[in-house]
Design a protein around this motif. Structure first.
Motif, PDB file in Angstrom:
ATOM      1  N   PHE A   1       0.940  -1.191  -0.078  1.00 16.37           N
ATOM      2  CA  PHE A   1       0.063  -0.043  -0.081  1.00 16.37           C
ATOM      3  C   PHE A   1       0.878   1.149  -0.061  1.00 16.37           C
ATOM      4  CE2 PHE A   1      -3.200  -2.856   2.331  1.00 16.37           C
ATOM      5  CZ  PHE A   1      -3.761  -3.474   1.151  1.00 16.37           C
ATOM      6  N   CYS A   2       1.941   1.309   0.695  1.00 17.29           N
ATOM      7  CA  CYS A   2       2.979   2.326   0.578  1.00 17.29           C
ATOM      8  C   CYS A   2       3.736   2.671  -0.597  1.00 17.29           C
ATOM      9  CB  CYS A   2       4.092   1.917   1.665  1.00 17.29           C
ATOM     10  SG  CYS A   2       5.054   3.378   1.590  1.00 17.29           S
ATOM     11  N   GLY A   3       3.810   1.396  -1.431  1.00 20.17           N
ATOM     12  CA  GLY A   3       4.552   1.458  -2.896  1.00 20.17           C
ATOM     13  C   GLY A   3       3.429   2.045  -3.758  1.00 20.17           C
ATOM     14  N   TYR A   4       1.889   1.687  -3.443  1.00 21.92           N
ATOM     15  CA  TYR A   4       0.987   2.394  -4.243  1.00 21.92           C
ATOM     16  C   TYR A   4       0.716   3.615  -4.186  1.00 21.92           C
ATOM     17  CZ  TYR A   4      -3.905   2.995  -5.829  1.00 21.92           C
ATOM     18  OH  TYR A   4      -5.027   3.491  -6.399  1.00 21.92           O
ATOM     19  N   ALA A   5       0.592   4.200  -3.003  1.00 23.28           N
ATOM     20  CA  ALA A   5       0.619   5.599  -2.686  1.00 23.28           C
ATOM     21  C   ALA A   5       1.805   6.502  -3.081  1.00 23.28           C
ATOM     22  CB  ALA A   5       0.443   5.795  -0.979  1.00 23.28           C
ATOM     23  N   ILE A   6       2.800   5.931  -3.095  1.00 24.03           N
ATOM     24  CA  ILE A   6       4.189   6.723  -3.469  1.00 24.03           C
ATOM     25  C   ILE A   6       3.884   6.965  -5.018  1.00 24.03           C
ATOM     26  CG2 ILE A   6       6.615   6.757  -4.026  1.00 24.03           C
ATOM     27  CD1 ILE A   6       6.698   5.091  -1.269  1.00 24.03           C
TER      28      ILE A   6
ATOM     29  N   PHE B   1       3.889  10.049  -7.380  1.00 20.01           N
ATOM     30  CA  PHE B   1       4.668  10.436  -8.380  1.00 20.01           C
ATOM     31  C   PHE B   1       4.903   9.549  -9.677  1.00 20.01           C
ATOM     32  CE2 PHE B   1       6.181  11.292  -3.984  1.00 20.01           C
ATOM     33  CZ  PHE B   1       6.386  12.548  -4.061  1.00 20.01           C
ATOM     34  N   GLY B   2       4.082   8.749  -9.750  1.00 19.49           N
ATOM     35  CA  GLY B   2       4.207   7.727 -11.106  1.00 19.49           C
ATOM     36  C   GLY B   2       4.162   8.300 -12.349  1.00 19.49           C
ATOM     37  N   ASP B   3       3.107   9.392 -12.365  1.00 19.51           N
ATOM     38  CA  ASP B   3       3.013  10.131 -13.808  1.00 19.51           C
ATOM     39  C   ASP B   3       4.232  10.707 -14.204  1.00 19.51           C
ATOM     40  OD1 ASP B   3       0.254   9.346 -14.408  1.00 19.51           O
ATOM     41  OD2 ASP B   3      -0.341  10.963 -13.295  1.00 19.51           O
ATOM     42  N   ARG B   4       4.927  11.483 -13.386  1.00 17.62           N
ATOM     43  CA  ARG B   4       6.078  12.202 -13.869  1.00 17.62           C
ATOM     44  C   ARG B   4       7.247  11.036 -14.235  1.00 17.62           C
ATOM     45  NH1 ARG B   4       7.183  16.378  -9.156  1.00 17.62           N
ATOM     46  NH2 ARG B   4       5.252  15.624  -8.155  1.00 17.62           N
ATOM     47  N   ALA B   5       7.358  10.162 -13.532  1.00 16.96           N
ATOM     48  CA  ALA B   5       8.339   8.991 -13.711  1.00 16.96           C
ATOM     49  C   ALA B   5       7.977   8.376 -15.039  1.00 16.96           C
ATOM     50  CB  ALA B   5       8.374   7.957 -12.548  1.00 16.96           C
ATOM     51  N   ILE B   6       6.624   7.815 -15.353  1.00 15.14           N
ATOM     52  CA  ILE B   6       6.407   7.333 -16.478  1.00 15.14           C
ATOM     53  C   ILE B   6       6.608   8.143 -17.686  1.00 15.14           C
ATOM     54  CG2 ILE B   6       4.419   6.652 -17.960  1.00 15.14           C
ATOM     55  CD1 ILE B   6       3.432   5.282 -15.286  1.00 15.14           C
ATOM     56  N   SER B   7       6.351   9.628 -17.508  1.00 18.39           N
ATOM     57  CA  SER B   7       6.521  10.545 -18.707  1.00 18.39           C
ATOM     58  C   SER B   7       7.938  10.692 -18.941  1.00 18.39           C
ATOM     59  CB  SER B   7       5.743  11.840 -18.263  1.00 18.39           C
ATOM     60  OG  SER B   7       6.723  12.162 -17.223  1.00 18.39           O
ATOM     61  N   LEU B   8       8.583  10.544 -18.068  1.00 23.06           N
ATOM     62  CA  LEU B   8      10.383  10.589 -18.728  1.00 23.06           C
ATOM     63  C   LEU B   8      10.853   9.584 -19.267  1.00 23.06           C
ATOM     64  CD1 LEU B   8      11.957  11.532 -14.987  1.00 23.06           C
ATOM     65  CD2 LEU B   8      11.710  12.906 -17.039  1.00 23.06           C
TER      66      LEU B   8
ATOM     67  N   LEU C   1      -0.606   2.507 -22.260  1.00 20.66           N
ATOM     68  CA  LEU C   1       0.043   1.677 -21.136  1.00 20.66           C
ATOM     69  C   LEU C   1      -1.010   1.534 -19.728  1.00 20.66           C
ATOM     70  CD1 LEU C   1       3.551   2.484 -19.958  1.00 20.66           C
ATOM     71  CD2 LEU C   1       1.620   2.435 -18.282  1.00 20.66           C
ATOM     72  N   LYS C   2      -1.368   2.865 -19.741  1.00 29.85           N
ATOM     73  CA  LYS C   2      -2.629   2.708 -18.613  1.00 29.85           C
ATOM     74  C   LYS C   2      -3.631   1.640 -19.144  1.00 29.85           C
ATOM     75  CE  LYS C   2      -1.383   7.273 -16.769  1.00 29.85           C
ATOM     76  NZ  LYS C   2      -1.689   8.497 -16.506  1.00 29.85           N
ATOM     77  N   GLU C   3      -4.117   1.758 -20.149  1.00 28.09           N
ATOM     78  CA  GLU C   3      -5.198   0.868 -20.425  1.00 28.09           C
ATOM     79  C   GLU C   3      -4.640  -0.563 -20.386  1.00 28.09           C
ATOM     80  OE1 GLU C   3      -6.413   2.199 -24.286  1.00 28.09           O
ATOM     81  OE2 GLU C   3      -7.771   3.736 -23.446  1.00 28.09           O
ATOM     82  N   ALA C   4      -3.527  -0.766 -20.756  1.00 32.10           N
ATOM     83  CA  ALA C   4      -3.186  -2.219 -20.758  1.00 32.10           C
ATOM     84  C   ALA C   4      -2.781  -2.844 -19.453  1.00 32.10           C
ATOM     85  CB  ALA C   4      -1.545  -2.307 -21.607  1.00 32.10           C
ATOM     86  N   PHE C   5      -2.565  -1.911 -18.366  1.00 33.54           N
ATOM     87  CA  PHE C   5      -2.470  -2.354 -17.018  1.00 33.54           C
ATOM     88  C   PHE C   5      -3.631  -2.441 -16.473  1.00 33.54           C
ATOM     89  CE2 PHE C   5      -1.754  -2.202 -12.533  1.00 33.54           C
ATOM     90  CZ  PHE C   5      -0.603  -3.135 -12.474  1.00 33.54           C
ATOM     91  N   GLN C   6      -4.635  -1.725 -16.905  1.00 36.30           N
ATOM     92  CA  GLN C   6      -5.950  -1.970 -16.236  1.00 36.30           C
ATOM     93  C   GLN C   6      -6.404  -3.292 -16.717  1.00 36.30           C
ATOM     94  OE1 GLN C   6      -7.489   0.026 -13.998  1.00 36.30           O
ATOM     95  NE2 GLN C   6      -5.705   1.267 -14.138  1.00 36.30           N
TER      96      GLN C   6
ATOM     97  N   GLY D   1      -0.694   2.103  -8.661  1.00 39.08           N
ATOM     98  CA  GLY D   1      -0.452   3.395  -8.370  1.00 39.08           C
ATOM     99  C   GLY D   1      -0.266   4.307  -9.267  1.00 39.08           C
ATOM    100  N   ALA D   2       0.621   3.977 -10.279  1.00 34.95           N
ATOM    101  CA  ALA D   2       1.243   5.038 -11.289  1.00 34.95           C
ATOM    102  C   ALA D   2       0.036   5.134 -12.331  1.00 34.95           C
ATOM    103  CB  ALA D   2       2.461   4.545 -11.842  1.00 34.95           C
ATOM    104  N   THR D   3      -0.694   3.957 -12.658  1.00 36.40           N
ATOM    105  CA  THR D   3      -1.721   4.042 -13.446  1.00 36.40           C
ATOM    106  C   THR D   3      -3.240   4.591 -12.951  1.00 36.40           C
ATOM    107  OG1 THR D   3      -2.135   1.820 -13.430  1.00 36.40           O
ATOM    108  CG2 THR D   3      -0.552   2.193 -15.006  1.00 36.40           C
ATOM    109  N   ARG D   4      -3.285   4.964 -11.730  1.00 36.60           N
ATOM    110  CA  ARG D   4      -4.229   5.252 -11.235  1.00 36.60           C
ATOM    111  C   ARG D   4      -5.397   4.088 -11.003  1.00 36.60           C
ATOM    112  NH1 ARG D   4      -3.708  10.651  -8.899  1.00 36.60           N
ATOM    113  NH2 ARG D   4      -2.068  11.326  -9.736  1.00 36.60           N
ATOM    114  N   MET D   5      -5.063   2.853 -11.061  1.00 40.02           N
ATOM    115  CA  MET D   5      -5.968   1.928 -10.673  1.00 40.02           C
ATOM    116  C   MET D   5      -6.632   2.213  -9.030  1.00 40.02           C
ATOM    117  SD  MET D   5      -5.499  -2.214  -9.680  1.00 40.02           S
ATOM    118  CE  MET D   5      -5.284  -2.694 -11.661  1.00 40.02           C
ATOM    119  N   PRO D   6      -8.005   1.950  -9.217  1.00 33.30           N
ATOM    120  CA  PRO D   6      -8.763   2.413  -7.960  1.00 33.30           C
ATOM    121  C   PRO D   6      -8.203   1.716  -6.668  1.00 33.30           C
ATOM    122  CG  PRO D   6     -10.295   2.123  -9.568  1.00 33.30           C
ATOM    123  CD  PRO D   6      -9.122   1.964 -10.394  1.00 33.30           C
ATOM    124  N   PHE D   7      -7.790   2.228  -5.531  1.00 33.13           N
ATOM    125  CA  PHE D   7      -7.194   1.651  -4.771  1.00 33.13           C
ATOM    126  C   PHE D   7      -7.924   0.460  -4.174  1.00 33.13           C
ATOM    127  CE2 PHE D   7      -6.771   0.892   0.085  1.00 33.13           C
ATOM    128  CZ  PHE D   7      -5.107   0.543  -0.219  1.00 33.13           C
ATOM    129  N   GLY D   8      -9.348   0.234  -4.096  1.00 33.23           N
ATOM    130  CA  GLY D   8     -10.110  -0.840  -3.815  1.00 33.23           C
ATOM    131  C   GLY D   8     -10.007  -1.942  -4.351  1.00 33.23           C
TER     132      GLY D   8
END
Length: 219
Positions: free
Chosen positions: A95-100, A104-111, A122-127, A152-159
């Motif tokens: 859950f900590c990894g998800y929150a971090i 910050f995931g969007d910025r890291a992925i954009s790099l 990418l986000k659709e593939a992970f969903q 976390g980076a792809t904004r999958m709902p936490f639940g």
């Protein structure tokens, strides 16, 4: 899908670096972990649970032998308490990894992935593939941390993430803690069989998942 694999491989390489460093430094070895648990047990069993939780939590930052630690938790604390300590420690790390990564995931992925359309893909593939990856993540080291960060980076709902995480982790921790609780130095066979069983189930799952993915790609 290629962008997703690329990002996950880079994440895996980062976590693998911590794993290698841990082995080179020689601090988080199985022998050291067992010695620490034996020492804190002489103080109070609560310290054993606290140490198990702490070790499994730091797996997010420095790779540790999670299955071995969970089996040892069952050995030193018994099945029920070992299960609780193992589940709490792994949950905190995930859950900590998800929150971090959510922060910050969007910025890291954009790099890594420059194209906007590729990032959306990418986000659709992970969903689509993420739930299966999360449920099978315990089949190999590092993969649980990678899938937590990707969720976390792809904004999958936490639940949704928590559901698939628990479907994977609860039986994994339960089998490991139970095996540890009925094992001993003289008779380590339950722990050995548990390791073979858990990895066998997970790797069979990965094989079926990959075959399913290939069929979809060929359609």
């Amino acid at each position: 899908m290629k962008s997703l694999i690329k990002v996950m491989l880079i994440l895996a390489a980062i976590f693998a670096t911590t794993f290698i460093l841990g082995r080179v430094i020689g601090i988080l070895t199985v022998e050291n972990v067992r010695n620490w648990l034996e020492f804190v047990q002489t103080i109070h069993p609560a310290w054993v649970a606290a140490l198990v939780i702490a070790l499994l939590f730091i797996d997010l930052f420095v790779a540790v032998p999670t299955l071995t630690i969970t089996i040892l938790a069952g050995f030193f604390l018994g099945c029920s308490q070992g299960f609780i300590a193992g589940l709490v420690g792994m949950s905190l790390a995930a859950f900590c990894g998800y929150a971090i990564a959510r922060r910050f995931g969007d910025r890291a992925i954009s790099l890594i992935v420059k194209d906007d359309a590729e990032r959306v893909a990418l986000k659709e593939a992970f969903q689509n593939s993420g739930p299966a990856m999360i449920m099978l993540s315990r089949g190999a080291p590092i993969v649980p941390e990678v899938t937590a960060c990707m969720a976390g980076a792809t904004r999958m709902p936490f639940g949704r993430y928590m559901l698939f995480f628990l479907l994977s982790t609860v039986p994994y921790v339960g089998v490991a803690a139970y095996a540890g609780s009925i094992s001993s130095v003289e008779s380590p066979h339950p722990a050995i069989f548990a390791v073979i069983f858990l990895y066998g189930v997970m790797w069979t799952g990965w094989f079926l998942f990959r075959r399913h993915q290939r069929r979809l790609n060929n359609v």
